[in-house]
Design a protein around this motif. Structure first.
Motif, mmCIF file in Angstrom:
data_model
loop_
_atom_site.group_PDB
_atom_site.id
_atom_site.type_symbol
_atom_site.label_atom_id
_atom_site.label_comp_id
_atom_site.label_asym_id
_atom_site.label_seq_id
_atom_site.Cartn_x
_atom_site.Cartn_y
_atom_site.Cartn_z
ATOM 1 N N LEU A 75 40.735 49.248 38.571
ATOM 2 C CA LEU A 75 42.076 48.891 39.033
ATOM 3 C C LEU A 75 42.024 47.613 39.868
ATOM 4 O O LEU A 75 42.957 46.803 39.846
ATOM 5 N N ILE A 76 40.929 47.431 40.603
ATOM 6 C CA ILE A 76 40.746 46.188 41.365
ATOM 7 C C ILE A 76 40.452 45.034 40.415
ATOM 8 O O ILE A 76 41.077 43.968 40.513
ATOM 9 N N PHE A 77 39.518 45.232 39.484
ATOM 10 C CA PHE A 77 39.202 44.179 38.516
ATOM 11 C C PHE A 77 40.463 43.718 37.789
ATOM 12 O O PHE A 77 40.617 42.541 37.474
ATOM 13 N N GLY A 78 41.363 44.673 37.502
ATOM 14 C CA GLY A 78 42.576 44.346 36.758
ATOM 15 C C GLY A 78 43.758 43.986 37.619
ATOM 16 O O GLY A 78 44.828 43.667 37.091
ATOM 17 N N ASN A 79 43.609 44.039 38.952
ATOM 18 C CA ASN A 79 44.731 43.774 39.874
ATOM 19 C C ASN A 79 45.949 44.610 39.491
ATOM 20 O O ASN A 79 47.076 44.125 39.438
ATOM 21 N N VAL A 80 45.719 45.889 39.224
ATOM 22 C CA VAL A 80 46.755 46.734 38.638
ATOM 23 C C VAL A 80 47.764 47.200 39.685
ATOM 24 O O VAL A 80 47.413 47.891 40.647
ATOM 25 N N LEU A 81 49.013 46.815 39.479
ATOM 26 C CA LEU A 81 50.147 47.288 40.274
ATOM 27 C C LEU A 81 51.253 47.662 39.302
ATOM 28 O O LEU A 81 51.807 46.797 38.619
ATOM 29 N N PHE A 300 47.960 47.093 30.172
ATOM 30 C CA PHE A 300 47.757 48.240 29.290
ATOM 31 C C PHE A 300 46.873 49.287 29.959
ATOM 32 O O PHE A 300 47.117 50.487 29.834
ATOM 33 N N TYR A 301 45.849 48.843 30.673
ATOM 34 C CA TYR A 301 44.949 49.787 31.331
ATOM 35 C C TYR A 301 45.716 50.632 32.347
ATOM 36 O O TYR A 301 45.591 51.854 32.385
ATOM 37 N N GLY A 302 46.517 49.965 33.174
ATOM 38 C CA GLY A 302 47.294 50.689 34.171
ATOM 39 C C GLY A 302 48.291 51.647 33.545
ATOM 40 O O GLY A 302 48.461 52.781 34.015
ATOM 41 N N MET A 303 48.933 51.229 32.468
ATOM 42 C CA MET A 303 49.914 52.093 31.809
ATOM 43 C C MET A 303 49.244 53.310 31.189
ATOM 44 O O MET A 303 49.710 54.441 31.331
#
Length: 394
Positions: A75-81, A300-303
């Protein structure tokens, strides 16, 4: 008796489940999965309360390290919000909790797994999907969902059965974790009301600006103010520091898995600071195309994680891409903490692509001549020029 493992948090819903299922003839084995946010004293209190509810055994499984390495770091690598707001605090930890609960249920030979999710939220989907995937032979029991029981009736039931804890405080549903705390209550059931100040677990203690330095190594936070720690410990340390400023509070509005709009309050000081700091470092150290494709794939990862699809192999494919992208994401990020907000002051990295050796934006160039850039512009715009000349009315 029918051996049953209960996903037990110690909150109102799972307390109701513990009492009602014990009275219904189940041999209830309560298990809590520690994904951060709890002190040893709080865990002991949860254990003591579990036995008051009539469970046969209680077990607390520490999954903080697993949680970080399997989910949070990506989630950090992807900056997922989610919706550019929410760091998936609860969504992420539910996956790890469900996996650990399924493993535990199988290890003790339980025939049933119970959880306290309602029929209107996301957690029921996440829990059920993981349980069905990892332990298809175990039956899932969900009293809150099946009985459609409101919170006040749960409180009355527990009081009638001699469980006289401070249930009035349960007007707010609090879920603590390493990656943030969610807060649900009367106000989040409507579209217009904010959460009151007292609903947030952390209260504002500091009112002056404090500067800190965050050090990243290949995308992972490894030190705060030059003090090296494991990444999961650094997250906890940063949250302790920043939560005293009231940083990280917001209300997330999103689309639930079951198709309705949902609203939830949260405070996630460390998560928001780390994501924003990490993203700033990436903007200095990654190429334009790395940043563009990462943003697309990370969404997509976060979703998929939010929707409970963690077990799909595409998630491992995306994780491999995200990890590969972090090779040069190392350096320091300087942050100023202030009441209710923070600012990113800048970065220092030997991988910084904003290098004056190759030119200063808007000032001067050292890597090309004026004639070379004129030719570049001409070639870059050539296709558009041809199209507009052939299709002048477009």
């Amino acid at each position: 008796m029918k051996k049953l493992v209960l996903a037990y948090s110690g909150g109102l819903d799972t307390s109701y489940c513990a009492v009602s299922l014990s009275k219904a003839g189940f041999d209830v084995h309560a298990v809590s999965i520690n994904t951060g946010g709890f002190t040893l004293e709080e865990i002991k209190t949860i254990e003591n309360n579990a036995y008051k509810m009539g469970v046969s055994t209680y077990k607390n499984i520490d999954a903080i390290n697993t949680y970080y390495h399997k989910i949070i770091k990506y989630l950090i690598f992807g900056n997922v919000l989610k919706n550019n707001t929410y760091p998936l605090s609860v969504s992420a930890e539910r996956v790890i909790q469900a996996i650990e609960i399924a493993k535990y249920a199988k290890s003790i030979g339980a025939k049933y797994i119970a959880h306290g999710s309602t029929g209107a939220g996301n957690d029921q989907v996440r829990f059920d999907m993981i349980f069905q995937t990892l332990a298809p032979e175990i039956e899932i029991v969900t009293p809150i969902r099946d009985q459609r029981i409101p919170r006040q009736e749960e409180i009355d039931y527990l009081k009638d059965n001699g469980i006289a804890l401070s249930w009035e405080k349960a007007k707010y549903s609090i879920n603590k974790g390493l990656w943030g705390t969610s807060i649900g209550g009367e106000e989040t059931l409507t579209s217009e009301k904010p959460l009151p100040e007292f609903a947030y677990p952390s209260q504002v203690e500091k009112t002056s600006t404090e500067k800190i330095k965050l050090t990243f190594l290949k995308g992972e936070l490894i030190a705060i103010n030059d003090k090296e720690e494991t990444s999961e410990k650094a997250i906890q340390t940063l949250n302790d520091i920043a939560s005293r400023f009231g940083i990280g509070r917001d209300i997330h509005v999103g689309d639930t898995i079951v198709g309705i709009k949902g609203r939830v309050g949260f405070e996630a000081a460390a998560a928001l600071i780390i994501i924003k700091a990490h993203h700033l470092l990436e903007k200095h150290t990654l190429t334009k195309w790395q940043l563009q494709h990462k943003e697309h794939i990370s969404g997509f990862y976060g979703m998929h994680l939010h929707e409970g699809l963690y077990s799909d192999p595409v998630m491992r494919n995306i994780e491999a891409f995200l990890e590969s992208s972090q090779t040069q994401v190392s350096g320091d990020v300087f942050v100023s903490l202030k009441p209710y907000h923070f600012t990113l002051d800048g970065i220092a990295s030997r991988h910084d692509l904003m290098n004056a050796k190759y030119g200063s934006y808007g000032e001067m160039n050292t890597g090309w001549t004026a004639e070379e850039v004129k030719g570049f512009i001409k070639v870059l715009g050539n296709q558009n020029k041809i199209y507009q000349q052939i299709n002048p009315q477009s």
